[in-house]
Design a protein around this motif. Structure first.
Motif, mmCIF file in Angstrom:
data_model
loop_
_atom_site.group_PDB
_atom_site.id
_atom_site.type_symbol
_atom_site.label_atom_id
_atom_site.label_comp_id
_atom_site.label_asym_id
_atom_site.label_seq_id
_atom_site.Cartn_x
_atom_site.Cartn_y
_atom_site.Cartn_z
ATOM 1 N N LEU A 167 0.807 -1.208 0.000
ATOM 2 C CA LEU A 167 0.000 0.000 0.000
ATOM 3 C C LEU A 167 0.844 1.264 0.000
ATOM 4 O O LEU A 167 0.365 2.311 -0.379
ATOM 5 C CB LEU A 167 -0.931 0.010 1.222
ATOM 6 N N ALA A 168 2.075 1.138 0.425
ATOM 7 C CA ALA A 168 2.966 2.297 0.473
ATOM 8 C C ALA A 168 3.500 2.666 -0.908
ATOM 9 O O ALA A 168 4.185 3.667 -1.051
ATOM 10 C CB ALA A 168 4.124 2.024 1.419
ATOM 11 N N GLY A 169 3.231 1.847 -1.921
ATOM 12 C CA GLY A 169 3.686 2.151 -3.263
ATOM 13 C C GLY A 169 5.094 1.692 -3.569
ATOM 14 O O GLY A 169 5.679 2.084 -4.567
ATOM 15 N N ARG A 170 5.637 0.832 -2.760
ATOM 16 C CA ARG A 170 6.994 0.336 -2.977
ATOM 17 C C ARG A 170 6.963 -0.927 -3.813
ATOM 18 O O ARG A 170 5.980 -1.641 -3.847
ATOM 19 C CB ARG A 170 7.649 0.065 -1.636
ATOM 20 N N ASP A 171 8.060 -1.209 -4.495
ATOM 21 C CA ASP A 171 8.173 -2.420 -5.292
ATOM 22 C C ASP A 171 8.315 -3.628 -4.374
ATOM 23 O O ASP A 171 8.968 -3.559 -3.336
ATOM 24 C CB ASP A 171 9.381 -2.357 -6.222
ATOM 25 N N VAL A 172 7.682 -4.723 -4.789
ATOM 26 C CA VAL A 172 7.739 -5.950 -4.009
ATOM 27 C C VAL A 172 7.966 -7.112 -4.962
ATOM 28 O O VAL A 172 7.392 -7.162 -6.044
ATOM 29 C CB VAL A 172 6.418 -6.181 -3.240
ATOM 30 N N LEU A 173 8.798 -8.038 -4.567
ATOM 31 C CA LEU A 173 8.989 -9.269 -5.306
ATOM 32 C C LEU A 173 8.451 -10.391 -4.436
ATOM 33 O O LEU A 173 8.896 -10.579 -3.310
ATOM 34 C CB LEU A 173 10.475 -9.506 -5.602
ATOM 35 N N GLY A 174 7.442 -11.086 -4.966
ATOM 36 C CA GLY A 174 6.839 -12.166 -4.184
ATOM 37 C C GLY A 174 7.021 -13.500 -4.883
ATOM 38 O O GLY A 174 7.021 -13.577 -6.105
ATOM 39 N N ARG A 175 7.179 -14.519 -4.079
ATOM 40 C CA ARG A 175 7.354 -15.855 -4.622
ATOM 41 C C ARG A 175 6.595 -16.812 -3.717
ATOM 42 O O ARG A 175 6.681 -16.726 -2.495
ATOM 43 C CB ARG A 175 8.837 -16.186 -4.619
ATOM 44 N N GLY A 176 5.831 -17.701 -4.328
ATOM 45 C CA GLY A 176 5.070 -18.644 -3.523
ATOM 46 C C GLY A 176 4.471 -19.731 -4.375
ATOM 47 O O GLY A 176 4.522 -19.683 -5.607
ATOM 48 N N ARG A 177 3.896 -20.686 -3.717
ATOM 49 C CA ARG A 177 3.290 -21.816 -4.408
ATOM 50 C C ARG A 177 1.997 -21.403 -5.088
ATOM 51 O O ARG A 177 1.382 -20.397 -4.740
ATOM 52 C CB ARG A 177 3.014 -22.918 -3.401
ATOM 53 N N THR A 178 1.572 -22.205 -6.037
ATOM 54 C CA THR A 178 0.303 -21.992 -6.713
ATOM 55 C C THR A 178 -0.813 -21.985 -5.682
ATOM 56 O O THR A 178 -0.855 -22.827 -4.796
ATOM 57 C CB THR A 178 0.058 -23.115 -7.743
ATOM 58 N N GLY A 179 -1.710 -20.999 -5.805
ATOM 59 C CA GLY A 179 -2.841 -20.920 -4.901
ATOM 60 C C GLY A 179 -2.550 -20.261 -3.571
ATOM 61 O O GLY A 179 -3.371 -20.285 -2.662
#
Length: 71
Positions: free
Chosen positions: A1-13
């Protein structure tokens, strides 16, 4: 929500799409000012058409609830 870049990684679903869709829709709905007709206000880039359809299926009901359209 702060407008910063995020890299997310996770399993399907695991909710990765919802994790970026909620702040996107919330920020667009809260934005004041003039809307320009037929101009995109947000854009999500994905590598395949199939993924684009899946992302749209998540974003569309959120946006609709707040009076936003998706294409």
């Amino acid at each position: 929500l702060a407008g910063r870049d995020v890299l997310g990684r996770g399993r399907t679903g695991s909710g990765k799409t919802l994790a970026f869709a909620l702040p996107l829709v919330a920020r667009l709905a809260a934005r004041d000012g003039r809307r320009q007709a037929r101009r995109p206000r947000g854009r999500v880039l994905v590598p395949t058409r199939e993924l684009a359809n899946k992302v749209a299926a998540v974003v569309e009901p959120l946006g609709r609830a707040l009076g936003l359209r998706t294409t």
